[in-house]
Scaffold this motif. Structure first.
Motif, short mmCIF file in Angstrom:
data_model
loop_
_atom_site.label_atom_id
_atom_site.label_comp_id
_atom_site.label_asym_id
_atom_site.label_seq_id
_atom_site.Cartn_x
_atom_site.Cartn_y
_atom_site.Cartn_z
N ALA A 151 0.87 -1.10 0.10
CA ALA A 151 0.01 -0.20 -0.17
C ALA A 151 0.74 1.26 0.05
O ALA A 151 0.49 2.36 -0.65
CB ALA A 151 -0.95 0.14 1.14
N ILE A 152 1.91 1.09 0.47
CA ILE A 152 2.90 2.28 0.77
C ILE A 152 3.52 2.65 -0.62
O ILE A 152 3.59 3.62 -1.02
CB ILE A 152 4.00 2.05 1.75
CG1 ILE A 152 3.31 1.74 3.29
CG2 ILE A 152 4.98 3.33 1.74
CD1 ILE A 152 3.23 2.92 4.13
N LEU A 158 1.15 4.19 -3.04
CA LEU A 158 0.72 5.38 -2.65
C LEU A 158 2.26 6.34 -3.30
O LEU A 158 2.18 7.53 -3.73
CB LEU A 158 0.71 5.92 -1.07
CG LEU A 158 -0.37 6.92 -0.97
CD1 LEU A 158 -1.64 6.42 -0.89
CD2 LEU A 158 0.14 7.92 0.04
N GLU A 169 9.71 13.64 3.27
CA GLU A 169 10.47 12.46 3.13
C GLU A 169 9.63 11.06 3.63
O GLU A 169 9.55 11.21 5.00
CB GLU A 169 11.78 12.16 3.21
CG GLU A 169 12.77 12.54 1.92
CD GLU A 169 14.29 12.86 2.54
OE1 GLU A 169 14.50 11.43 2.89
OE2 GLU A 169 15.04 13.83 2.30
N HIS A 187 7.85 6.82 8.12
CA HIS A 187 7.53 5.53 7.97
C HIS A 187 8.98 4.64 7.83
O HIS A 187 9.85 5.48 7.43
CB HIS A 187 6.92 5.06 6.57
CG HIS A 187 5.50 6.16 6.50
ND1 HIS A 187 4.27 5.43 7.25
CD2 HIS A 187 5.11 7.17 5.86
CE1 HIS A 187 3.47 6.06 7.10
NE2 HIS A 187 3.71 7.16 6.46
N SER A 215 0.74 7.81 15.97
CA SER A 215 0.91 8.68 15.02
C SER A 215 1.57 9.65 15.83
O SER A 215 2.73 10.21 15.16
CB SER A 215 -0.29 9.23 14.56
OG SER A 215 -1.18 8.20 13.60
N SER A 263 -6.91 6.44 10.23
CA SER A 263 -7.15 5.54 11.28
C SER A 263 -8.59 5.79 11.80
O SER A 263 -9.26 4.74 12.60
CB SER A 263 -6.17 5.52 12.19
OG SER A 263 -5.91 6.99 12.80
C1 HEC Z 1 5.33 13.59 8.81
C2 HEC Z 1 5.31 12.17 8.80
C3 HEC Z 1 4.94 11.35 7.75
C4 HEC Z 1 5.46 11.56 6.38
C5 HEC Z 1 6.70 12.47 6.09
C6 HEC Z 1 4.57 10.56 5.57
N1 HEC Z 1 3.76 10.03 6.18
FE1 HEC Z 1 2.32 8.57 5.74
N2 HEC Z 1 1.51 8.28 7.36
C7 HEC Z 1 1.75 9.17 8.58
C8 HEC Z 1 0.89 9.04 9.70
C9 HEC Z 1 1.08 9.59 10.96
C10 HEC Z 1 0.09 8.10 9.06
C11 HEC Z 1 -1.07 7.40 9.80
C12 HEC Z 1 -2.49 8.50 9.92
C13 HEC Z 1 -3.38 7.79 10.68
O1 HEC Z 1 -3.38 7.79 11.71
O2 HEC Z 1 -4.45 7.59 10.15
C14 HEC Z 1 0.35 7.82 7.73
C15 HEC Z 1 -0.42 6.85 6.96
C16 HEC Z 1 0.15 6.36 5.57
C17 HEC Z 1 -0.59 5.62 4.91
C18 HEC Z 1 -1.84 4.57 5.01
C19 HEC Z 1 -3.00 5.41 5.24
C20 HEC Z 1 -3.28 6.58 4.47
O3 HEC Z 1 -3.39 7.90 4.19
O4 HEC Z 1 -3.51 5.98 3.07
C21 HEC Z 1 0.18 5.53 3.71
C22 HEC Z 1 0.03 4.49 2.36
C23 HEC Z 1 1.16 6.38 3.69
N3 HEC Z 1 1.15 7.27 5.00
C24 HEC Z 1 2.36 6.49 2.84
C25 HEC Z 1 3.17 7.67 2.86
C26 HEC Z 1 4.21 7.89 1.92
C27 HEC Z 1 4.20 7.36 0.55
C28 HEC Z 1 4.77 9.07 2.35
C29 HEC Z 1 6.04 9.73 1.44
C30 HEC Z 1 5.65 10.31 -0.01
C31 HEC Z 1 4.37 9.03 3.50
N4 HEC Z 1 3.49 8.48 3.93
C32 HEC Z 1 5.07 10.29 4.47
C33 HEC Z 1 2.92 9.97 8.49
C34 HEC Z 1 3.68 10.57 7.61
#
Ligand code: HEC
Ligand code: HEC
Ligand code: HEC
Ligand code: HEC
Ligand code: HEC
Ligand code: HEC
Length: 437
Positions: free
Chosen positions: A6-7, A10, A35, A40, A71, A229
């Motif tokens: 999934a990551i 995205l 970044e 993650h 988170s 979430s």
């Molecule tokens: C500043 C911190 C941060 C960064 C930088 C970040 N994320 Fe996240 N991401 C989170 C958090 C916190 C959650 C969980 C959110 C929740 O509690 O629902 C999440 C959830 C996700 C999810 C699952 C839920 C959704 O929103 O679809 C995906 C997929 C994801 N991130 C991809 C990425 C990708 C790809 C990148 C880089 C482009 C990225 N994230 C950068 C903090 C971050």
């Protein structure tokens, strides 16, 4: 639980959202999605070792492959640091171990240090009175951050005046971790479209143009926002506020006040979660207008500008700003807001700038404060200062300072010396009202 797939999916979708880095030394979010690796772990590993946290066996990893157990803990990995000697840039929390009895939190950003949630106070107000108290939980938004010892509010199950669940209160309840909300040249907010070129929070730096957008103020969630979430049941309906902060926003106000030019929309934004607060008496009985429904009007604008302290109405517009009682200029004209921050930071409200208003942050801080209800000043006492001091530290009865040491109360007032107030300073409602209504 989401899979690495999934990551990766995205990752394919997100590049267009990734901001161009401006090369600033502090840069991380740059107004948009930072970044991925900052938050993650791509392969459920960290430095070659499998991630284990919150009781899950090694290899199971954290939800959403986050680097922290939840988170908010992921955010605090960078936004709380041990050993700060004073207010430090983007830090918003002080570790409990650095705040023994009588010692306050360190950070002085406009939002306030979450460390106040770790401080509870007791005192005896007068001879024969029983012990009064001010619980840490009451001092602000109880974000759930297990790795850093922050727990859900023990009393409030939902947002007062609304229904947002306290169990889901985290940094990402308010801030979009992926910084998708962006401001275009015409001031409109969107989640897609022009790429984000940098932070949209500051008076100096990136501006939106025909090709590029900037991030929403403080990466705040806008219309339609909800953390994955939690799910869409509590989606925001109001967009992020228009506001501009100075680059040096986290600093002691012992000699000069920090100026955030709040423009418009803050109260409407808070009402995403608190739709009826202060309308139906749910705010401790206080009924008070805020936002578009609460213009100061010419008479109150004039009064705010003349008011210096209890007994002194000799002030002028150019120097009347009090960061303990901020207002909204009533405009989303960013050129004007930026100019206030850089050129006239001590300026009070002016009907020439817009329609100045009361807002939620007139009385509250967004994160936490030294007082109940995350208020900017102690609203539970008639006197902000008494006999020239904020606190009655060391005395048997403490009706005004209420258990805070002088150092703690001073910090709660952002280091503004008590001597700048009247020795018997009335509640700061009097910055606008001739008496406390
Ligand atoms: C500043 C911190 C941060 C960064 C930088 C970040 N994320 Fe996240 N991401 C989170 C958090 C916190 C959650 C969980 C959110 C929740 O509690 O629902 C999440 C959830 C996700 C999810 C699952 C839920 C959704 O929103 O679809 C995906 C997929 C994801 N991130 C991809 C990425 C990708 C790809 C990148 C880089 C482009 C990225 N994230 C950068 C903090 C971050
Ligand atoms: C890898 C370190 C790191 C992590 C993790 C991190 N931040 Fe940040 N954050 C920074 C830095 C550095 C800055 C200051 C520079 C900037 O704004 O990019 C900052 C600035 C911010 C700002 C102000 C940005 C602006 O443009 O006004 C907000 C709001 C913020 N962070 C929220 C969060 C939230 C919410 C999370 C968790 C989902 C998080 N941060 C996780 C490092 C981090
Ligand atoms: C209830 C909503 C809410 C929550 C929860 C929240 N923030 Fe904020 N945050 C805001 C708002 C609103 C501002 C702007 C405050 C202002 O300008 O007065 C802000 C400002 C900030 C800033 C800029 C510095 C400052 O003090 O103004 C940073 C950095 C930040 N938040 C990070 C975080 C992190 C990290 C968390 C979780 C530990 C968090 N926030 C939780 C609403 C929230
Ligand atoms: C004129 C000042 C003022 C304004 C403006 C204001 N508040 Fe309050 N608010 C207070 C005071 C005073 C309390 C009681 C604090 C205490 O003693 O705990 C309070 C309490 C609250 C509480 C806690 C209620 C409870 O049941 O414990 C919430 C939530 C709240 N305010 C949110 C808001 C929001 C959201 C806005 C903007 C729409 C807002 N306030 C505007 C002064 C104000
Ligand atoms: C994402 C939802 C959300 C947003 C947005 C939000 N709040 Fe809250 N707020 C909550 C929840 C949930 C609680 C109850 C849990 C707690 O007090 O920690 C709460 C509690 C409060 C309290 C009571 C604190 C106490 O314990 O006495 C105040 C005051 C408050 N909010 C003010 C604001 C202001 C001002 C804003 C806008 C800057 C705002 N809130 C934005 C969810 C939100
Ligand atoms: C930034 C200016 C400002 C501050 C500070 C302020 N108020 Fe107000 N207040 C207003 C405005 C504007 C109105 C609406 C117009 C009016 O009633 O004059 C208002 C109205 C009121 C009302 C009448 C509400 C109604 O609907 O009947 C009460 C009561 C009140 N304020 C109490 C307070 C208290 C208590 C405080 C301090 C905790 C406070 N105000 C701080 C600007 C302010």
């Amino acid at each position: 639980m989401k899979t690495p797939k999934a990551i990766l999916a995205l990752l394919v979708l997100l590049p267009a959202l990734l901001p161009a880095t401006g090369g600033r030394s502090l840069a991380f979010h740059e107004g948009g999605a930072g970044e991925c690796e900052g938050c993650h772990t791509m392969h459920n590993s960290e430095g070659g070792f499998a991630v284990a946290s919150n009781g899950r066996p090694a290899g199971m990893g954290n939800r959403y492959l986050l680097k922290g157990g939840d988170s908010s803990s992921t955010c605090l990995n960078c936004h709380e640091k041990a050993g700060d000697v004073g207010p430090t840039s983007y830090h918003v929390s002080t570790p409990g171990s650095e705040m023994p009895f009588g010692v306050p939190p360190k950070q002085l950003g406009p939002g306030g240090d979450f460390g106040w949630l770790r401080k509870s106070y007791t005192w005896i107000p007068a001879f024969g009175s029983t012990l009064s108290n001010s619980e840490g939980d009451r001092h602000g938004h109880n974000v759930v951050a297990g790795d850093y010892g922050y727990l859900q509010d023990a009393l409030k199950m939902t947002a007062p005046g609304g229904s947002y669940p306290a169990a889901s209160l985290s940094c990402v309840a308010c801030h979009d971790p992926h910084g998708r909300y962006r401001r275009d040249q015409d001031g409109s907010i969107a989640v897609t479209g022009k790429p984000i070129r940098g932070s949209g929070s500051y008076a100096i730096g990136a501006e939106p143009d025909a090709a590029m957008a900037v991030g929403a103020y403080r990466l705040l969630g806008g219309n339609g926002y909800y953390p994955k979430s939690l799910g869409p049941a509590f989606s925001f309906i109001n967009g992020p506020p228009a506001a501009v902060a100075p680059a040096d926003y986290n600093r002691s106000e012992s000699t000069t006040a920090t100026r955030v030019a709040y423009g418009q929309g803050m109260s409407e934004w808070c009402r995403n979660c608190h739709p009826n607060i202060h309308r139906d008496g749910s705010g401790g009985g206080l009924v008070h207008p805020a936002g578009t429904e609460a213009p100061l009007g010419g008479v109150m604008v004039d009064y705010y500008n003349r008011y210096i302290k209890t007994g002194d109405l000799s002030g002028v517009e150019a120097t009347s700003w009090l960061s303990l009682v901020p207002f909204e200029a009533g405009t989303n004209n960013y050129a004007l807001l930026r100019n206030i921050v850089t050129a006239t930071p001590t300026k009070g409200p002016s009907t020439a700038d817009g329609t100045p208003r009361v807002m939620c942050l007139t009385c509250h801080r967004a994160h936490a404060s030294g007082w109940d209800g995350a208020t900017r000043w102690n609203t539970k006492t008639p006197y902000v200062t008494y006999s020239g001091k904020y606190s009655q530290e060391g005395e048997a009865y403490q009706p005004y300072g209420q258990g805070r040491s002088e150092m703690e109360a001073l910090r709660a007032y952002y280091d503004r010396p008590a001597s700048l107030f009247s020795p018997e300073q009335a509640a700061l409602c009097t910055k606008c009202h001739t008496s406390v209504p």
